[in-house]
Design a protein around this motif. Structure first.
Motif, mmCIF file in Angstrom:
data_model
loop_
_atom_site.group_PDB
_atom_site.id
_atom_site.type_symbol
_atom_site.label_atom_id
_atom_site.label_comp_id
_atom_site.label_asym_id
_atom_site.label_seq_id
_atom_site.Cartn_x
_atom_site.Cartn_y
_atom_site.Cartn_z
ATOM 1 N N GLY A 231 0.785 -1.187 0.141
ATOM 2 C CA GLY A 231 0.156 0.115 0.120
ATOM 3 C C GLY A 231 0.739 1.074 -0.113
ATOM 4 O O GLY A 231 0.725 2.101 -0.904
ATOM 5 N N ILE A 232 1.979 1.205 0.625
ATOM 6 C CA ILE A 232 2.796 2.331 0.642
ATOM 7 C C ILE A 232 3.351 2.697 -0.582
ATOM 8 O O ILE A 232 3.384 3.694 -1.054
ATOM 9 N N THR A 233 3.934 1.516 -1.172
ATOM 10 C CA THR A 233 4.253 1.438 -2.661
ATOM 11 C C THR A 233 3.514 2.182 -3.588
ATOM 12 O O THR A 233 3.900 3.003 -4.390
ATOM 13 N N THR A 234 2.295 1.592 -3.676
ATOM 14 C CA THR A 234 1.294 2.051 -4.403
ATOM 15 C C THR A 234 1.029 3.590 -4.487
ATOM 16 O O THR A 234 0.927 4.446 -5.228
ATOM 17 N N GLY A 235 0.879 3.948 -2.938
ATOM 18 C CA GLY A 235 0.662 5.648 -2.792
ATOM 19 C C GLY A 235 2.004 6.354 -2.956
ATOM 20 O O GLY A 235 1.701 7.400 -3.643
ATOM 21 N N GLY A 236 3.033 5.807 -2.719
ATOM 22 C CA GLY A 236 4.436 6.522 -2.932
ATOM 23 C C GLY A 236 4.590 6.739 -4.581
ATOM 24 O O GLY A 236 4.992 7.856 -4.950
ATOM 25 N N ALA A 237 4.251 5.688 -5.512
ATOM 26 C CA ALA A 237 4.400 5.661 -6.788
ATOM 27 C C ALA A 237 3.343 6.704 -7.210
ATOM 28 O O ALA A 237 3.874 7.357 -8.413
ATOM 29 N N GLY A 238 2.287 6.928 -6.810
ATOM 30 C CA GLY A 238 1.213 7.829 -7.179
ATOM 31 C C GLY A 238 1.797 9.380 -6.832
ATOM 32 O O GLY A 238 1.605 10.230 -7.619
ATOM 33 N N ASN B 270 -3.448 16.487 -11.452
ATOM 34 C CA ASN B 270 -2.184 15.788 -10.923
ATOM 35 C C ASN B 270 -1.810 16.406 -9.441
ATOM 36 O O ASN B 270 -1.230 15.540 -8.915
ATOM 37 N N THR B 271 -1.993 17.481 -9.346
ATOM 38 C CA THR B 271 -1.611 18.088 -7.852
ATOM 39 C C THR B 271 -2.405 17.643 -7.185
ATOM 40 O O THR B 271 -1.772 17.128 -5.621
ATOM 41 N N VAL B 272 -3.850 17.644 -7.177
ATOM 42 C CA VAL B 272 -4.534 16.737 -6.368
ATOM 43 C C VAL B 272 -4.335 15.536 -6.189
ATOM 44 O O VAL B 272 -4.437 14.709 -4.869
ATOM 45 N N ARG B 273 -4.032 14.625 -7.328
ATOM 46 C CA ARG B 273 -3.739 13.458 -7.360
ATOM 47 C C ARG B 273 -2.667 13.103 -6.300
ATOM 48 O O ARG B 273 -2.473 12.154 -5.410
ATOM 49 N N ALA B 274 -1.475 14.058 -6.533
ATOM 50 C CA ALA B 274 -0.179 13.916 -5.742
ATOM 51 C C ALA B 274 -0.648 13.845 -4.300
ATOM 52 O O ALA B 274 -0.176 13.258 -2.999
ATOM 53 N N ALA B 275 -1.530 14.785 -3.728
ATOM 54 C CA ALA B 275 -2.002 15.076 -2.495
ATOM 55 C C ALA B 275 -2.831 13.905 -1.979
ATOM 56 O O ALA B 275 -2.536 13.374 -0.857
ATOM 57 N N GLY B 276 -3.772 13.155 -2.903
ATOM 58 C CA GLY B 276 -4.399 12.000 -2.588
ATOM 59 C C GLY B 276 -3.299 10.846 -2.449
ATOM 60 O O GLY B 276 -3.584 10.136 -1.220
ATOM 61 N N GLY B 277 -2.227 10.650 -3.109
ATOM 62 C CA GLY B 277 -1.115 9.677 -2.839
ATOM 63 C C GLY B 277 -0.760 9.908 -1.593
ATOM 64 O O GLY B 277 -0.389 8.730 -0.755
ATOM 65 N N GLY B 278 -0.333 10.912 -1.230
ATOM 66 C CA GLY B 278 0.229 11.176 0.204
ATOM 67 C C GLY B 278 -0.592 10.904 1.445
ATOM 68 O O GLY B 278 -0.174 10.225 2.164
ATOM 69 N N ALA C 291 -3.011 8.532 1.074
ATOM 70 C CA ALA C 291 -3.279 7.323 0.918
ATOM 71 C C ALA C 291 -2.068 6.443 1.841
ATOM 72 O O ALA C 291 -1.963 5.561 2.552
ATOM 73 N N VAL C 292 -0.978 7.077 1.689
ATOM 74 C CA VAL C 292 0.374 6.560 2.424
ATOM 75 C C VAL C 292 0.123 6.993 3.976
ATOM 76 O O VAL C 292 0.486 5.880 4.637
ATOM 77 N N ALA C 293 -0.437 7.972 4.284
ATOM 78 C CA ALA C 293 -0.538 8.019 5.709
ATOM 79 C C ALA C 293 -1.695 7.436 6.288
ATOM 80 O O ALA C 293 -1.587 6.977 7.481
ATOM 81 N N ALA C 294 -2.700 6.964 5.351
ATOM 82 C CA ALA C 294 -3.664 6.238 5.892
ATOM 83 C C ALA C 294 -3.207 4.732 6.087
ATOM 84 O O ALA C 294 -3.805 4.153 7.076
ATOM 85 N N VAL C 295 -2.243 4.311 5.346
ATOM 86 C CA VAL C 295 -1.506 2.815 5.533
ATOM 87 C C VAL C 295 -0.833 2.843 6.901
ATOM 88 O O VAL C 295 -0.728 1.989 7.372
ATOM 89 N N ALA C 296 -0.176 3.871 6.854
ATOM 90 C CA ALA C 296 0.594 3.965 8.006
ATOM 91 C C ALA C 296 -0.206 4.223 9.337
ATOM 92 O O ALA C 296 0.388 4.403 10.676
ATOM 93 N N GLY C 297 -1.411 4.651 9.343
ATOM 94 C CA GLY C 297 -2.326 4.762 10.593
ATOM 95 C C GLY C 297 -2.464 6.348 10.820
ATOM 96 O O GLY C 297 -3.167 6.541 11.898
ATOM 97 N N ALA C 298 -1.784 7.129 10.252
ATOM 98 C CA ALA C 298 -1.971 8.472 10.539
ATOM 99 C C ALA C 298 -3.195 9.346 10.217
ATOM 100 O O ALA C 298 -3.452 10.312 10.794
ATOM 101 N N VAL C 299 -3.877 8.723 9.318
ATOM 102 C CA VAL C 299 -4.852 9.404 8.720
ATOM 103 C C VAL C 299 -5.995 8.550 8.644
ATOM 104 O O VAL C 299 -5.778 7.259 8.258
#
Length: 601
Positions: A295-302, A424-432, A434-442
């Motif tokens: 999940g982190i890899t997917t979000g980071g790639a996004g 794409n700016t909004v999508r980059a924010a969404g990817g971030g 997503a990474v935070a959600a996988v880590a439990g921060a959001v």
């Protein structure tokens, strides 16, 4: 006395017999050797033609041996005759014994010689066989190397055809619509459903979203892999043509500079797609929470590819803005002409050429040639001068029309670029997120909501492009005369055109053309405008540009420079650039270059 004479004659008879035997004895091995040599010669001739030199050597040696034996036999017969004439018995016996011993030595030498000849012949037979075996092995090795070279050549040709073919482009166009649905509709929906299922502990929703995500990411992997392949192919062709000059060299240099970022972008997309598909497969296998690392890899790639796209779009927005401002100044400075009636540009150019020729001919006639009809001469001059003025105004109107079209394309390009930048700016924010959600921060629906907003912006762009392309295919099929070629092509210079324009298809068939996403428009509005602009900018040596007035030609060339088709883009100085526009052999290349520069992509 009788007994003594008989006894004396007996040894003589024996000596004569022995002498005769000794003289005949060497002939038997000679005959057998001759037969053996003949048999060997025939066998060697039948077995291999290469043994001919060895056979000649054997025959020569055999002739020498026979000559030696004949000389020896003649010498022995002379000695026997001498001994018989002298009548010396003891000497005859000694001579006979010596001859017998000599015959035995000759026979032994003959046997040794035959053995040596047989061994030599066997050795010679072995040498060609060994040589033939070596040669055959060499030929096999050469055939193997030749076959390997042919295979490598075929592989190289196939790779070249693969990198030069449009099959990958067609495949990308064919899979773009389902990929758009999977990326802009399926992915945000799947993320929202999964988040809701995890929040409410609804295993059914999570399982359904996993299946949905695996299908969507599978489509994305194929599309983005094709995009990466196309970028690498364009990068290869750009590398090969980066040192060229002229209108054909502009696009390779652009690809060489821009496609590395495109390849990096598509690589990030492929990585994100693969990790997302693997995570969906894990959830389908029963682990509904998935693997956090995937999940982190997917979000980071996004985040990576969305940021890269946003940076590229920001630079494109800046360039497009300044290009549009320059176009605005140029188009507003053009004289505003209004065509009297809709006419094909080639007809206007031909009519202008005839009017100019007649005006020059009438103006060059002195009044005395008209026998006092000065009024008629003035009327002719005014008539043709009016025709030239009207047709020149028509050309000015055509040039202004091309300028307005170029500005319209830049406006469209600017709008698409800005929308793509925002998405794409909004999508980059969404990817971030997503990474935070996988880590439990959001937690909560923040990440899916942001991803949905980005998808909506990008979906609007995709729908506009698809509808616009479909509309161009519909118009080309339904009304092929609307944007028919306005001038003669490069291979039609001086040709007399006959026949009616092609008729359009029915409405139903035109609607079918609308949905043929892999089909490119052959003669649409953009190509039509590119052909008009080239005709107005071409030099007098080109058939389509020989009747264009100098001021209109200069304005058209100024428009080319603003469209980034000037000398600096073609690696030429001003004189070389103008000579290229005056070269009839480069008409097709120039029309293609202007077509590319009028693009809103």
């Amino acid at each position: 006395m009788l007994d003594r004479s008989q006894a004396r004659q007996a040894p003589r008879a024996d000596a004569a017999s022995v002498a005769r035997h000794g003289a005949r004895q060497p002939r038997r091995p000679l005959a057998s050797l001759q037969a053996g040599a003949g048999n060997r010669a025939v066998a060697a001739m039948l077995q291999r033609a290469a043994d001919a030199p060895a056979q000649e050597e054997t025959a020569a040696e055999e002739r020498r041996r026979r000559a030696e034996l004949a000389a020896a036999a003649a010498e022995r017969r002379q000695r026997e005759a001498t001994a018989a004439g002298e009548g010396q018995g003891p000497r005859e016996e000694a001579t006979t014994a010596q001859d017998h011993g000599r015959d035995e030595e000759t026979a032994a030498a003959e046997r040794r010689r035959r053995a040596e000849l047989a061994a030599g012949a066997a050795e010679r037979r072995r040498r060609p066989a060994a040589a033939d075996a070596g040669q055959e092995q060499g030929r096999r090795a050469l055939r193997g190397l030749s076959g390997a070279r042919e295979k490598l050549r075929d592989i190289n040709a196939k790779v070249g055809r693969l990198f030069g073919t449009s099959k990958a482009d067609r495949a990308k166009k064919a899979i773009d619509p389902p990929d758009t649905v999977a990326t802009r509709v399926n992915a945000p929906t799947e993320g929202g459903v999964r988040t809701h299922g995890l929040g409410t502990s609804n295993a059914g929703l999570v399982e359904a979203s996993a299946i949905q995500g695996q299908v969507g990411t599978g489509i994305n992997v194929v599309t983005d892999s094709l995009g990466l392949f196309n970028d690498l192919r364009a990068l290869k062709s750009g590398y090969e043509g980066r040192e060229g000059t002229g209108p054909d060299s502009h696009k390779p240099r652009k690809d060489w500079k821009g496609k590395p970022l495109g390849a990096a972008q598509n690589t990030g997309m492929v990585v994100g797609d693969v990790s997302g598909m693997a995570n969906a497969a894990v959830r389908n296998a029963g682990n509904l929470g998935g693997v956090p690392a995937l999940g982190i890899t997917t979000g980071g790639a996004g985040v990576f590819y969305s940021t890269l796209i946003a940076v590229r779009e920001a630079a494109a927005v800046w360039r497009t803005y300044h290009k549009n401002r320059a176009l605005k100044e140029l188009v507003e400075a053009l004289p505003d002409g209004a065509p009297v009636e809709a006419a094909r540009l080639q007809d206007v150019l031909d009519g202008l050429g005839r009017a100019q020729e007649r005006l020059e001919r009438v103006s060059a006639l002195p009044p005395r040639r008209l026998y006092g009809l000065a009024a008629a001469r003035d009327a002719e001059v005014a008539k043709y001068g009016q025709q030239v003025a009207v047709l020149t105004e028509h050309l000015r109107a055509d040039l202004a029309d091309v300028g307005r079209y170029a500005r319209h394309k830049q406006h469209t390009k600017l709008g698409k670029r800005v929308t793509n930048l925002g998405g794409n700016t909004v999508r980059a924010a969404g990817g971030g997120l997503a990474v935070a959600a996988v880590a439990g921060a959001v937690s909560g629906p923040a990440a899916p909501a942001v991803a949905g907003t980005a998808a909506a912006l990008l979906l609007g762009n995709a729908v506009y492009k698809g509808v616009r392309a479909g509309g161009n295919r519909y118009v080309e099929a339904r009304h092929p005369d609307r944007f028919a070629r306005p001038t003669r092509a490069q291979d039609e210079a001086g040709a007399v055109e006959t026949g009616a324009p092609a008729a359009g298809v029915g409405r139903g068939d035109a609607v079918l053309e609308f949905f043929k996403v892999t089909k490119s428009v052959q003669q649409g509005e953009r190509r039509y405008m590119a052909q008009k602009l080239y005709a107005l900018a071409a030099g007098p040596a080109v058939h389509v540009g020989k009747n264009v007035p100098d001021d209109i030609r200069a304005s058209a060339r100024a428009l080319l420079k603003v469209l980034k088709a000037g000398p600096s883009q073609h690696s030429r100085d001003e004189e070389q650039w103008e000579a290229s526009l005056n070269d009839p052999a480069e008409q097709s290349a120039w029309e293609k270059e202007i077509f590319n520069q009028l693009s809103s992509a």
